[in-house]
Design a protein around this motif. Structure first.
Motif: not given
Length: 380
Positions: A47-76
């Motif tokens: 399951f290991a990732m390269t540092p670059a791949e991991y950094e990219d996936q970490n950034y996307k995971a955080i942004k996607t999760m925050l966007h989903f939770c805000c969208q469902k609750t009507g928050l910016r």
């Protein structure tokens, strides 16, 4: 006093966007486990990732999760610490956030089947509140007797079984999270998830090792030898072959245990064999029995000192376990497929640092039809 947080159980099965987020966080957490604990023997390095791949996936995971939770609750979607504080003040946002995290932890736990655990134990995942009963049948054959038609015959009950029930018991790991740091460029979401899952795995591993390396159940039987001798070692392997009905026997232990055993086994033997010990640290095969080295593990939970370092190691270095190549492993680990989360009282020193306790229930027991053996590595 902490309170159990509301979460939507299995909501990712009904929401495609949530499912995508959870699967991404699972991959991120598994990658962090492979990166941060590669020599524990409890993670899958594929399951290991390269540092670059991991950094990219970490950034996307955080942004996607925050966007989903805000969208469902009507928050910016928050862009600064004030926005993050407003989000976590919203109960629906917090519920969605924790639902994603707990589903991620549960998913990783179910998908994690460490080879070191599977060598000694069978893993069964059950639902919340469930247990698992194992039926252990007798291997005895009917007693064939020299007799006559008028003699009494000793009868064997062919339905003789012993039932062993393993009931998962709650274990918990407490963590703190400063939620305003989630937006920081160096915040590692996968690492936070990996720490919780690893704490659960290490506890399960310690439980299994404590059972299988305990000689008490097999004391005063031919399957335990506290000291080493070539004849007794060969006998142990033979007993397992005969009474388990399989030709394959392997020995499992740490590098120090096999190193000590190799030095005893090669005493007075040619230099070529001793050279193998010096080069590899142990012998891969001793008197017909394959040596399978298992990695040492620890919880990293205490400061290291000379006095306490050995007590922090999980696997004993003074004995090895001999197991047959059978599907029925001696130990049975039963764990729930769900993780609960309780939010503890907020830290008085910080308004943005939250305390969480994550609960997972599991237990293990000796439940097997197969025999196993323990060999001490002290000289006789």
């Amino acid at each position: 006093m902490g309170k159990e947080l509301q979460v939507f159980r299995n909501f990712s099965y009904e929401n495609q966007d949530a499912s995508f987020i959870v699967r991404g966080l699972e991959g991120l957490g598994l990658a962090a486990m492979a990166r941060d604990f590669p020599n524990s023997g409890l993670v899958n390095k594929t399951f290991a990732m390269t540092p670059a791949e991991y950094e990219d996936q970490n950034y996307k995971a955080i942004k996607t999760m925050l966007h989903f939770c805000c969208q469902k609750t009507g928050l910016r979607v928050p862009s600064d610490s004030t926005g993050m504080a407003m989000c976590f003040d919203n109960k629906m946002f917090e519920t969605l956030f924790n639902s994603i995290i707990t589903e991620t932890l549960s998913g990783i736990m179910v998908k994690t089947q460490p080879s070191q655990i599977l060598a000694m134990a069978d893993i069964t995942n059950v639902g919340v509140g469930d247990s698992k009963t194992f039926e252990i049948e007798s291997k005895a054959l009917p007693l064939m007797q020299r007799t006559s038609y008028n003699s009494n015959v000793t009868l064997l009950d062919t339905w003789t079984k012993q039932s062993i029930t393993v009931v998962p018991k709650p274990w918990t790991a407490g963590v703190t999270m400063d939620y305003i740091r989630i937006l920081a460029n160096d915040f590692d979401m996968g690492k936070e998830i990996a720490k919780i899952n690893m704490s659960m795995l290490v506890a399960q591993y310690r439980l299994i090792v404590g059972i299988i390396f305990d000689s008490t159940p097999i004391n005063n039987t031919p399957f335990y030898q506290s000291t080493w001798s070539p004849g007794n070692y060969v006998k142990l392997a033979q007993y397992l072959q005969v009474f388990n009905g399989t030709p394959g026997v392997k020995a499992y232990g740490t590098l120090p245990a096999f190193n000590t055993l190799a030095m005893l086994a090669t005493k007075g033997i040619g230099f070529a064999t001793q050279d193998d010990v010096i080069r590899e640290g142990y012998l891969g095969r001793i008197y017909g029995v394959d040596s399978v080295m298992i990695e040492q593990a620890t919880s990293y939970s205490k400061p290291l000192t000379t006095a306490n370092v050995d007590s922090q190691l999980i696997v004993p270095d003074d004995k090895i376990v001999l197991l047959s190549d059978v599907g029925d492993k001696p130990v049975k680990l039963v764990r729930e497929n769900y993780v609960r989360v309780i939010q503890d009282d907020q830290l008085s020193t910080s308004q943005t640092r939250l305390q969480y306790s994550f609960f997972n229930s599991f237990d293990a027991a000796l439940a097997t039809q197969a025999n196993y053996a323990i060999q001490g590595v002290q000289n006789s």
